[in-house]
Design a protein around this motif. Structure first.
Motif, PDB file in Angstrom:
ATOM      1  N   CYS A   1       3.464   8.081   3.986  1.00  0.00           N
ATOM      2  CA  CYS A   1       3.818   7.252   2.948  1.00  0.00           C
ATOM      3  C   CYS A   1       5.175   6.515   2.901  1.00  0.00           C
TER       4      CYS A   1
ATOM      5  N   VAL B   1       0.184   7.044  -2.595  1.00  0.00           N
ATOM      6  CA  VAL B   1      -1.285   7.082  -2.254  1.00  0.00           C
ATOM      7  C   VAL B   1      -1.458   6.928  -0.744  1.00  0.00           C
TER       8      VAL B   1
ATOM      9  N   ARG C   1      -5.315   3.092  -0.505  1.00  0.00           N
ATOM     10  CA  ARG C   1      -4.587   2.016  -1.468  1.00  0.00           C
ATOM     11  C   ARG C   1      -5.708   0.982  -1.852  1.00  0.00           C
ATOM     12  N   GLY C   2      -5.267   0.249  -3.028  1.00  0.00           N
ATOM     13  CA  GLY C   2      -5.968  -0.779  -3.453  1.00  0.00           C
ATOM     14  C   GLY C   2      -7.147  -0.706  -4.112  1.00  0.00           C
TER      15      GLY C   2
ATOM     16  N   GLY D   1      -3.594   4.991  -7.349  1.00  0.00           N
ATOM     17  CA  GLY D   1      -2.033   4.883  -7.893  1.00  0.00           C
ATOM     18  C   GLY D   1      -2.079   4.645  -9.288  1.00  0.00           C
TER      19      GLY D   1
ATOM     20  N   GLU E   1      12.834   5.833 -10.405  1.00  0.00           N
ATOM     21  CA  GLU E   1      13.649   4.837  -9.783  1.00  0.00           C
ATOM     22  C   GLU E   1      12.542   4.212  -8.894  1.00  0.00           C
ATOM     23  N   VAL E   2      12.895   3.272  -8.368  1.00  0.00           N
ATOM     24  CA  VAL E   2      11.926   2.263  -7.545  1.00  0.00           C
ATOM     25  C   VAL E   2      12.904   1.415  -6.597  1.00  0.00           C
TER      26      VAL E   2
ATOM     27  N   SER F   1       4.633  -3.450  -4.128  1.00  0.00           N
ATOM     28  CA  SER F   1       3.601  -2.974  -4.544  1.00  0.00           C
ATOM     29  C   SER F   1       3.750  -1.908  -5.688  1.00  0.00           C
ATOM     30  N   ALA F   2       4.691  -1.048  -5.487  1.00  0.00           N
ATOM     31  CA  ALA F   2       5.038  -0.041  -6.709  1.00  0.00           C
ATOM     32  C   ALA F   2       5.721  -1.043  -7.786  1.00  0.00           C
TER      33      ALA F   2
ATOM     34  N   LEU G   1       2.802  -2.368  -9.728  1.00  0.00           N
ATOM     35  CA  LEU G   1       1.861  -0.995 -10.308  1.00  0.00           C
ATOM     36  C   LEU G   1       2.721  -0.659 -11.742  1.00  0.00           C
TER      37      LEU G   1
HETATM   38  C1  LIG Z   1       2.569   2.038  -4.823  1.00  0.00           C
HETATM   39  C2  LIG Z   1       1.226   2.531  -4.587  1.00  0.00           C
HETATM   40  C3  LIG Z   1       1.385   4.137  -5.048  1.00  0.00           C
HETATM   41  C4  LIG Z   1       0.129   2.087  -5.182  1.00  0.00           C
HETATM   42  O1  LIG Z   1      -1.048   2.780  -5.154  1.00  0.00           O
HETATM   43  P1  LIG Z   1      -2.668   2.146  -5.164  1.00  0.00           P
HETATM   44  O2  LIG Z   1      -3.566   3.054  -5.279  1.00  0.00           O
HETATM   45  O3  LIG Z   1      -2.553   1.095  -3.763  1.00  0.00           O
HETATM   46  O4  LIG Z   1      -2.408   0.946  -6.260  1.00  0.00           O
HETATM   47  P2  LIG Z   1      -3.685   0.758  -7.205  1.00  0.00           P
HETATM   48  O5  LIG Z   1      -4.914   0.412  -6.533  1.00  0.00           O
HETATM   49  O6  LIG Z   1      -3.819   1.593  -8.415  1.00  0.00           O
HETATM   50  O7  LIG Z   1      -3.093  -0.519  -7.919  1.00  0.00           O
HETATM   51  C5  LIG Z   1      -2.694  -0.693  -9.238  1.00  0.00           C
HETATM   52  C6  LIG Z   1      -1.869  -2.014  -9.260  1.00  0.00           C
HETATM   53  O8  LIG Z   1      -0.753  -2.113  -8.753  1.00  0.00           O
HETATM   54  C7  LIG Z   1      -0.426  -3.291  -8.145  1.00  0.00           C
HETATM   55  N1  LIG Z   1      -0.690  -3.243  -6.764  1.00  0.00           N
HETATM   56  C8  LIG Z   1      -0.831  -2.123  -6.007  1.00  0.00           C
HETATM   57  N2  LIG Z   1      -0.700  -2.505  -4.683  1.00  0.00           N
HETATM   58  C9  LIG Z   1      -0.190  -3.634  -4.398  1.00  0.00           C
HETATM   59  C10 LIG Z   1       0.154  -4.554  -3.430  1.00  0.00           C
HETATM   60  N3  LIG Z   1      -0.056  -4.417  -2.129  1.00  0.00           N
HETATM   61  N4  LIG Z   1       0.593  -5.871  -3.751  1.00  0.00           N
HETATM   62  C11 LIG Z   1       0.675  -6.213  -5.021  1.00  0.00           C
HETATM   63  N5  LIG Z   1       0.391  -5.377  -6.108  1.00  0.00           N
HETATM   64  C12 LIG Z   1       0.075  -4.158  -5.909  1.00  0.00           C
HETATM   65  C13 LIG Z   1      -1.478  -4.237  -8.798  1.00  0.00           C
HETATM   66  O9  LIG Z   1      -0.905  -4.683  -9.899  1.00  0.00           O
HETATM   67  C14 LIG Z   1      -2.617  -3.346  -8.813  1.00  0.00           C
HETATM   68  O10 LIG Z   1      -3.677  -3.684  -9.850  1.00  0.00           O
HETATM   69  P3  LIG Z   1      -4.778  -4.824  -9.451  1.00  0.00           P
HETATM   70  O11 LIG Z   1      -5.601  -4.019  -8.465  1.00  0.00           O
HETATM   71  O12 LIG Z   1      -5.400  -4.918 -10.616  1.00  0.00           O
HETATM   72  O13 LIG Z   1      -4.197  -5.995  -8.871  1.00  0.00           O
HETATM   73  C15 LIG Z   1       1.042   2.590  -2.878  1.00  0.00           C
HETATM   74  O14 LIG Z   1       1.017   1.307  -2.625  1.00  0.00           O
HETATM   75  C16 LIG Z   1       2.072   3.710  -2.256  1.00  0.00           C
HETATM   76  O15 LIG Z   1       1.663   4.674  -2.150  1.00  0.00           O
HETATM   77  N6  LIG Z   1       2.853   3.124  -1.650  1.00  0.00           N
HETATM   78  C17 LIG Z   1       3.883   3.882  -0.701  1.00  0.00           C
HETATM   79  C18 LIG Z   1       4.795   4.911  -1.398  1.00  0.00           C
HETATM   80  C19 LIG Z   1       5.579   4.224  -2.623  1.00  0.00           C
HETATM   81  O16 LIG Z   1       6.128   3.263  -2.193  1.00  0.00           O
HETATM   82  N7  LIG Z   1       5.517   4.743  -3.872  1.00  0.00           N
HETATM   83  C20 LIG Z   1       6.337   4.465  -4.835  1.00  0.00           C
HETATM   84  C21 LIG Z   1       7.797   5.065  -5.001  1.00  0.00           C
HETATM   85  S1  LIG Z   1       8.705   4.419  -6.346  1.00  0.00           S
END
Ligand SMILES: CC(C)(COP(=O)(O)OP(=O)(O)OC[C@H]1O[C@@H](n2cnc3c(N)ncnc32)[C@H](O)[C@@H]1OP(=O)(O)O)[C@@H](O)C(=O)NCCC(=O)NCCS
Length: 150
Positions: free
Chosen positions: A24, A77, A82-83, A87, A109-110, A116-117, A120
């Motif tokens: 990830c 995730v 994902r998606g 998350g 912190e992000v 995407s984070a 979220l």
């Molecule tokens: C960030 C992360 C945890 C999101 O997990 P996920 O399971 O895909 O997220 P969800 O499906 O629960 O999405 C929840 C919301 O997040 C946002 N989101 C998630 N992925 C997105 C994307 N690729 N683009 C835009 N918005 C996004 C949306 O608002 C989404 O709500 P919606 O589906 O109603 O539009 C995942 O992309 C990840 O693991 N990324 C790599 C690790 C990382 O960067 N972690 C964060 C460190 S701070």
């Protein structure tokens, strides 16, 4: 489809936690040593989703004795999961866990480039506290975010 169950990680999840972290994150990874320590640290809680050996998601919370704010150190995730809301469900479980331990806020912190984070966290009600210059290994800035839990 209902989201997969979320549970507290066990010591035998260590290999799968490290594998998920490596899949990830390209840099600024939480090390195997840090995961091993967190699994035995009473001030840390690791929440995961998925079976031993093949985790779909993980998050690490750290509680401080001198602060009522809990730190979300990492959340991830698996790319193939994902998606689908996992998350958001894991973040919600982190907030509930922190609240149960008496935390009044969750901080994290992000990377400013992590769209995407950021989406979220914005959707989940996090606000920006500050920007930290060159926080990450690749020189990117971080945003420190916080959500009140009360
Ligand atoms: C960030 C992360 C945890 C999101 O997990 P996920 O399971 O895909 O997220 P969800 O499906 O629960 O999405 C929840 C919301 O997040 C946002 N989101 C998630 N992925 C997105 C994307 N690729 N683009 C835009 N918005 C996004 C949306 O608002 C989404 O709500 P919606 O589906 O109603 O539009 C995942 O992309 C990840 O693991 N990324 C790599 C690790 C990382 O960067 N972690 C964060 C460190 S701070």
């Amino acid at each position: 489809m209902p989201a997969p169950a979320i549970r507290v990680a066990r010591p035998d999840d260590l290999d799968a936690l490290v594998d998920l972290e490596n899949r990830c994150f390209r840099g600024d990874r939480m090390s195997r040593r840090s995961y091993a320590a967190a699994l035995h640290n009473p001030r840390a809680i690791l929440l995961v989703s998925g079976a031993r050996g093949s985790l779909l998601a993980a998050a690490a919370l750290f509680f401080r004795s001198n602060s009522s704010a809990t730190r979300l150190y990492t959340i991830a995730v698996a790319p193939e999961a994902r998606g689908r809301g996992l998350g958001a469900a894991l973040l919600d479980a982190c907030e509930k866990t922190a609240r149960k331990r008496g935390a009044t806020a969750l901080r994290l912190e992000v990377n400013v480039r992590n769209k995407s984070a950021l989406a979220l966290y914005r959707k989940s009600g996090y606000g920006i506290r500050e920007r930290i210059n060159r926080y990450y290994e690749d020189g990117s800035d971080a945003l420190r975010l916080e959500k009140p839990l009360s």
